[in-house]
Design an enzyme around this catalytic site. Structure first.
Site, mmCIF file in Angstrom:
data_model
loop_
_atom_site.group_PDB
_atom_site.id
_atom_site.type_symbol
_atom_site.label_atom_id
_atom_site.label_comp_id
_atom_site.label_asym_id
_atom_site.label_seq_id
_atom_site.Cartn_x
_atom_site.Cartn_y
_atom_site.Cartn_z
ATOM 1 N N ASP A 34 0.847 -1.210 0.000
ATOM 2 C CA ASP A 34 0.000 0.000 0.000
ATOM 3 C C ASP A 34 0.872 1.247 0.000
ATOM 4 O O ASP A 34 1.406 1.649 1.031
ATOM 5 C CB ASP A 34 -0.922 -0.006 1.236
ATOM 6 C CG ASP A 34 -2.118 -0.924 1.044
ATOM 7 O OD1 ASP A 34 -2.403 -1.721 1.944
ATOM 8 O OD2 ASP A 34 -2.749 -0.825 -0.026
ATOM 9 N N HIS A 67 -0.199 -1.292 -4.837
ATOM 10 C CA HIS A 67 -1.401 -0.453 -4.888
ATOM 11 C C HIS A 67 -0.982 0.998 -4.678
ATOM 12 O O HIS A 67 -0.649 1.398 -3.553
ATOM 13 C CB HIS A 67 -2.371 -0.916 -3.785
ATOM 14 C CG HIS A 67 -3.604 -0.062 -3.660
ATOM 15 N ND1 HIS A 67 -4.405 -0.086 -2.530
ATOM 16 C CD2 HIS A 67 -4.174 0.834 -4.499
ATOM 17 C CE1 HIS A 67 -5.402 0.760 -2.698
ATOM 18 N NE2 HIS A 67 -5.281 1.330 -3.877
ATOM 19 N N ASP A 179 -10.631 -4.701 -1.671
ATOM 20 C CA ASP A 179 -9.586 -4.212 -0.769
ATOM 21 C C ASP A 179 -10.146 -3.319 0.341
ATOM 22 O O ASP A 179 -10.604 -2.216 0.089
ATOM 23 C CB ASP A 179 -8.573 -3.398 -1.598
ATOM 24 C CG ASP A 179 -7.386 -2.944 -0.784
ATOM 25 O OD1 ASP A 179 -6.562 -2.177 -1.317
ATOM 26 O OD2 ASP A 179 -7.278 -3.355 0.392
HETATM 27 C C1 DX5 Z 1 -6.346 1.010 2.440
HETATM 28 C C2 DX5 Z 1 -5.486 -0.063 1.773
HETATM 29 C C3 DX5 Z 1 -5.909 -1.461 2.132
HETATM 30 C C4 DX5 Z 1 -5.837 -1.728 3.632
HETATM 31 C C5 DX5 Z 1 -6.352 -3.120 3.937
HETATM 32 O O1 DX5 Z 1 -6.077 2.253 1.842
HETATM 33 O O2 DX5 Z 1 -5.547 0.056 0.369
HETATM 34 O O3 DX5 Z 1 -5.086 -2.386 1.418
HETATM 35 O O4 DX5 Z 1 -4.504 -1.615 4.071
HETATM 36 O O5 DX5 Z 1 -6.277 -3.282 5.322
HETATM 37 P P1 DX5 Z 1 -7.471 -3.988 6.146
HETATM 38 O O6 DX5 Z 1 -7.512 -5.402 5.657
HETATM 39 O O7 DX5 Z 1 -7.003 -3.875 7.568
HETATM 40 O O8 DX5 Z 1 -8.724 -3.244 5.846
HETATM 41 ZN ZN ZN Z 2 -4.577 -1.550 -0.746
#
Ligand code: DX5
Ligand code: ZN
Length: 223
Positions: A34, A67, A179
């Site tokens: 991320d 991402h 996601d």
């Molecule tokens: C949020 C990110 C996600 C997040 C997912 O901006 O793109 O990938 O880190 O984390 P959880 O699974 O804790 O929602």
């Molecule tokens: Zn993400």
């Protein structure tokens, strides 16, 4: 078969090596990276995620699912290509026009990397349709981008099923990745709606046994 992409956003540096090796042993399919620039979203994880990515590249052959939650997509593509990602996904909302979207799609593909486009919860799914013939993956944000540990926005389930219906009707082979807020409670409806790659951070990293939860997240949805 549903795949799991574990978000390493919340991994602390002192435990990074143990966590990454543990996730590999637990059979995560991807590491979800991320990348946040402090402009497109409030947090800035840019250099930390670059460090983590190059470290993972040295210790594991598992694919990196990058991402990009950034405004300067061009620079981020250059920086992150250096860690040989398997997928680079950028946000439609960070692009000023269609030409810019196609520029990034081509730049990522020319560097032998799969390309994904991500959309925020408030962006209509129809806005992505014209790009589908040219990309490998759609990353449907099921939370507002910017941090982990949020609750899945349930009206995103319809967005996933609308996208799945559209790609089926048009015979498109495109990965649909969900996601944000994915856990054992929300995963079944996300999979039933048509997502075939699940991103999870909190649900996996908080688990006592990564392997058990990753296995359960991968299980086929109830028919
Ligand atoms: C949020 C990110 C996600 C997040 C997912 O901006 O793109 O990938 O880190 O984390 P959880 O699974 O804790 O929602
Ligand atoms: Zn993400």
């Amino acid at each position: 078969m549903v795949e799991v992409s574990t978000s390493i956003l919340s991994v602390k540096e002192k435990e990074a090596s143990k966590v990454f090796l543990g996730l590999e042993a637990a059979k995560t399919d991807y590491f979800h990276i991320d990348v946040m620039d402090g402009k497109f979203v409030e947090k800035n994880t840019y250099s930390e995620m670059l460090e983590y990515s190059s470290y993972i590249r040295r210790i594991s052959n598992l694919p990196l699912d990058v991402h990009l939650m950034v405004e300067d997509i061009d620079k981020a593509i250059d920086d992150y290509l250096a860690v040989e990602p398997n997928i680079i996904t950028f946000h439609l909302e960070a692009c000023k026009n269609k030409e810019e979207v196609f520029f990034y799609i081509n730049k990522i593909k020319e560097n032998n990397c799969k390309v994904g486009i991500s959309i925020k919860p408030e962006t209509n799914i129809e806005e992505i349709y014209e790009y589908l013939p040219y990309i490998h993956l759609v990353l449907v944000m099921t939370v507002e981008p910017g941090k982990g540990g949020q609750t899945l926005l349930s009206d995103m389930i319809n967005k996933i099923s609308d996208l799945k219906n559209y790609t089926d009707e048009n015979n498109m082979e495109i990965d649909i990745e969900a996601d944000g807020g994915i856990n054992l409670r929300t995963a079944p409806e996300v999979k039933s709606a048509g997502a075939n790659i699940l991103v999870a951070g909190t649900a996996i990293l908080m688990a006592r046994d990564y392997g058990v939860i990753i296995k359960e997240l991968k299980m086929n949805p109830p028919c």
